[in-house]
Write an enzyme that holds these catalytic residues in place. Structure first.
Site, PDB file in Angstrom:
ATOM      1  N   SER A 152       0.215  -3.921  -4.734  1.00  0.00           N
ATOM      2  CA  SER A 152       1.322  -3.872  -3.782  1.00  0.00           C
ATOM      3  C   SER A 152       2.552  -4.493  -4.426  1.00  0.00           C
ATOM      4  O   SER A 152       2.441  -5.416  -5.242  1.00  0.00           O
ATOM      5  CB  SER A 152       0.959  -4.638  -2.512  1.00  0.00           C
ATOM      6  OG  SER A 152       2.097  -4.873  -1.705  1.00  0.00           O
ATOM      7  N   SER A 153       3.729  -4.033  -4.027  1.00  0.00           N
ATOM      8  CA  SER A 153       4.964  -4.590  -4.577  1.00  0.00           C
ATOM      9  C   SER A 153       5.189  -6.034  -4.138  1.00  0.00           C
ATOM     10  O   SER A 153       6.025  -6.732  -4.717  1.00  0.00           O
ATOM     11  CB  SER A 153       6.164  -3.733  -4.158  1.00  0.00           C
ATOM     12  OG  SER A 153       6.318  -3.740  -2.744  1.00  0.00           O
ATOM     13  N   CYS A 154       4.431  -6.508  -3.134  1.00  0.00           N
ATOM     14  CA  CYS A 154       4.604  -7.888  -2.670  1.00  0.00           C
ATOM     15  C   CYS A 154       4.087  -8.906  -3.680  1.00  0.00           C
ATOM     16  O   CYS A 154       4.247 -10.112  -3.491  1.00  0.00           O
ATOM     17  CB  CYS A 154       3.927  -8.094  -1.329  1.00  0.00           C
ATOM     18  SG  CYS A 154       2.126  -8.144  -1.395  1.00  0.00           S
ATOM     19  N   TYR A 184      -1.956 -12.491   1.043  1.00  0.00           N
ATOM     20  CA  TYR A 184      -2.242 -11.108   0.643  1.00  0.00           C
ATOM     21  C   TYR A 184      -1.782 -10.850  -0.789  1.00  0.00           C
ATOM     22  O   TYR A 184      -2.504 -10.250  -1.593  1.00  0.00           O
ATOM     23  CB  TYR A 184      -1.545 -10.152   1.610  1.00  0.00           C
ATOM     24  CG  TYR A 184      -1.670  -8.691   1.255  1.00  0.00           C
ATOM     25  CD1 TYR A 184      -2.874  -8.013   1.443  1.00  0.00           C
ATOM     26  CD2 TYR A 184      -0.582  -7.970   0.753  1.00  0.00           C
ATOM     27  CE1 TYR A 184      -2.990  -6.667   1.132  1.00  0.00           C
ATOM     28  CE2 TYR A 184      -0.692  -6.629   0.438  1.00  0.00           C
ATOM     29  CZ  TYR A 184      -1.896  -5.982   0.633  1.00  0.00           C
ATOM     30  OH  TYR A 184      -2.011  -4.652   0.315  1.00  0.00           O
ATOM     31  N   LYS A 221      -3.887  -9.758  -4.230  1.00  0.00           N
ATOM     32  CA  LYS A 221      -3.561  -8.596  -5.061  1.00  0.00           C
ATOM     33  C   LYS A 221      -3.310  -9.000  -6.515  1.00  0.00           C
ATOM     34  O   LYS A 221      -3.693  -8.281  -7.448  1.00  0.00           O
ATOM     35  CB  LYS A 221      -2.354  -7.860  -4.478  1.00  0.00           C
ATOM     36  CG  LYS A 221      -2.656  -7.080  -3.213  1.00  0.00           C
ATOM     37  CD  LYS A 221      -3.650  -5.965  -3.491  1.00  0.00           C
ATOM     38  CE  LYS A 221      -3.927  -5.106  -2.283  1.00  0.00           C
ATOM     39  NZ  LYS A 221      -4.902  -4.024  -2.580  1.00  0.00           N
ATOM     40  N   HIS A 247       5.197   0.041   9.625  1.00  0.00           N
ATOM     41  CA  HIS A 247       6.278  -0.174   8.675  1.00  0.00           C
ATOM     42  C   HIS A 247       7.502   0.637   9.084  1.00  0.00           C
ATOM     43  O   HIS A 247       7.471   1.413  10.035  1.00  0.00           O
ATOM     44  CB  HIS A 247       5.807   0.190   7.269  1.00  0.00           C
ATOM     45  CG  HIS A 247       4.753  -0.739   6.751  1.00  0.00           C
ATOM     46  ND1 HIS A 247       3.490  -0.310   6.374  1.00  0.00           N
ATOM     47  CD2 HIS A 247       4.761  -2.084   6.571  1.00  0.00           C
ATOM     48  CE1 HIS A 247       2.785  -1.358   5.969  1.00  0.00           C
ATOM     49  NE2 HIS A 247       3.525  -2.431   6.084  1.00  0.00           N
TER      50      HIS A 247
END
Length: 325
Positions: free
Chosen positions: A109-111, A138, A142, A181
């Site tokens: 994920s980009s997070c 989270y 990842k 989202h």
């Protein structure tokens, strides 16, 4: 029975990305596909996952399974988000190694990138600063998945790769009016505003923050593309300490412009207004996908065309009362 075909396990095949990977593999590749629902296989159970891999003789794994949610869910259930995602990754990656699975693709994920990372965010920004607090558990899970893939590659010579998607939209999305989202939430709001002849739709914030969006079909295609790159080509553009690959659309759009585009796609004729008393969030989030472009991949689905096709699917599901959320 041995068929000679590659046996590919798509973990998370009922999710948005996993489902599209499964569809594309089914349509375009001569392979044996293996799937399990959560009821059939609990990926957080180490013994169950190891028994599954031992029995199924898997050749490749697409690890798209994850516990996901929006800001509210991440804030409310941080323990579940870090525990379940860590367990899924650890169990699947380790069991794949134990049963001699040489090729695996992990979807992140980009997070994973720091809250204040330089824009656009390149792969080497990983671990260079503090994470966004609302989804830190989270994100850490990842990051652990990326580092597991790197570690098994470095210690055991496994070809375990990671891809980091930008914001995704498309078929299979969650359209809950509060917990979805931005794109599915706006599609639903503008559709319902059209049905009720609402005079305006109000958007939180000023509308100036910019976000990048990629159609899920492009994300699935990129995943299969990266999985099938030769080790020589892949290793030329990555390293042991920075092995993951960003997958983005290549440009972003202001939220206000996105709202007006969705109004156009849905046929909504009222006004689009903004509430500047509400938070804007991060001013910009854009992935640097130069590494992936260097492999020869690029997205195929234009944002407006992708929104239009997604809206048609949503509208049909909405009319039938089966739209997720």
């Amino acid at each position: 029975m041995t068929t000679g075909k590659q046996r590919i396990f798509v973990a998370g095949h009922r999710g948005m990305v996993g489902g599209e990977i499964l569809r594309q593999l089914t349509a375009d590749h001569d392979v044996d596909l293996v799937t399990r629902t959560h009821a059939e296989l609990d990926l957080t159970s180490q013994s169950a996952v190891q028994d599954f891999f031992a029995e199924e003789k898997i050749d490749q794994v697409y690890l798209a399974a994850a516990k996901v949610g929006g800001i509210h869910a991440n804030n409310t259930y941080p323990a579940e988000f870090i525990y379940q995602n860590l367990m899924i990754e650890a169990n699947v990656i380790h069991a794949a190694h134990l049963t001699d699975v040489q090729r695996l693709l992990f979807l992140g994920s980009s997070c994973i990138y720091p809250r204040d990372a330089q824009q656009p965010m390149a792969e080497d920004a990983l671990l260079s600063g503090y994470l966004e607090a609302t989804n830190e558990p989270y994100a850490i899970a990842k990051i652990a998945g990326i580092k597991m893939c790197e570690s098994y590659a470095r210690q055991y010579g496994r070809d375990y790769r990671s891809v980091m998607p930008t914001n995704l939209y498309g078929p299979g999305d969650n359209y809950h009016p509060e917990n979805s989202h931005v794109i599915p939430a706006l599609l639903r709001r503008f559709h319902e505003a059209k049905l009720t002849d609402a005079p305006f739709v109000q958007i939180w914030g000023t509308g100036t923050p910019c976000r990048e969006f990629l159609h899920v079909s492009d994300m699935a295609r990129a995943s299969i593309y990266v999985m099938n790159l030769s080790p020589e080509i892949y290793q030329t553009h990555t390293s042991e300490m920075c092995s993951h690959i960003n997958v983005g659309y290549g440009s972003d759009i202001a939220i206000g412009d996105l709202a007006r585009l969705i109004a156009k796609v849905t046929g909504y004729q009222g006004d689009v207004t903004f509430d500047p008393t509400k938070p804007d969030g991060t001013p910009r989030k854009l992935m640097d996908s130069t590494r992936l472009r260097s492999f020869g991949w690029k997205p195929e689905i234009d944002l407006e065309a992708g929104l239009a096709s997604t809206y048609e699917i949503f509208r049909a599901e909405y009319d039938q009362g089966v739209a997720k959320g």
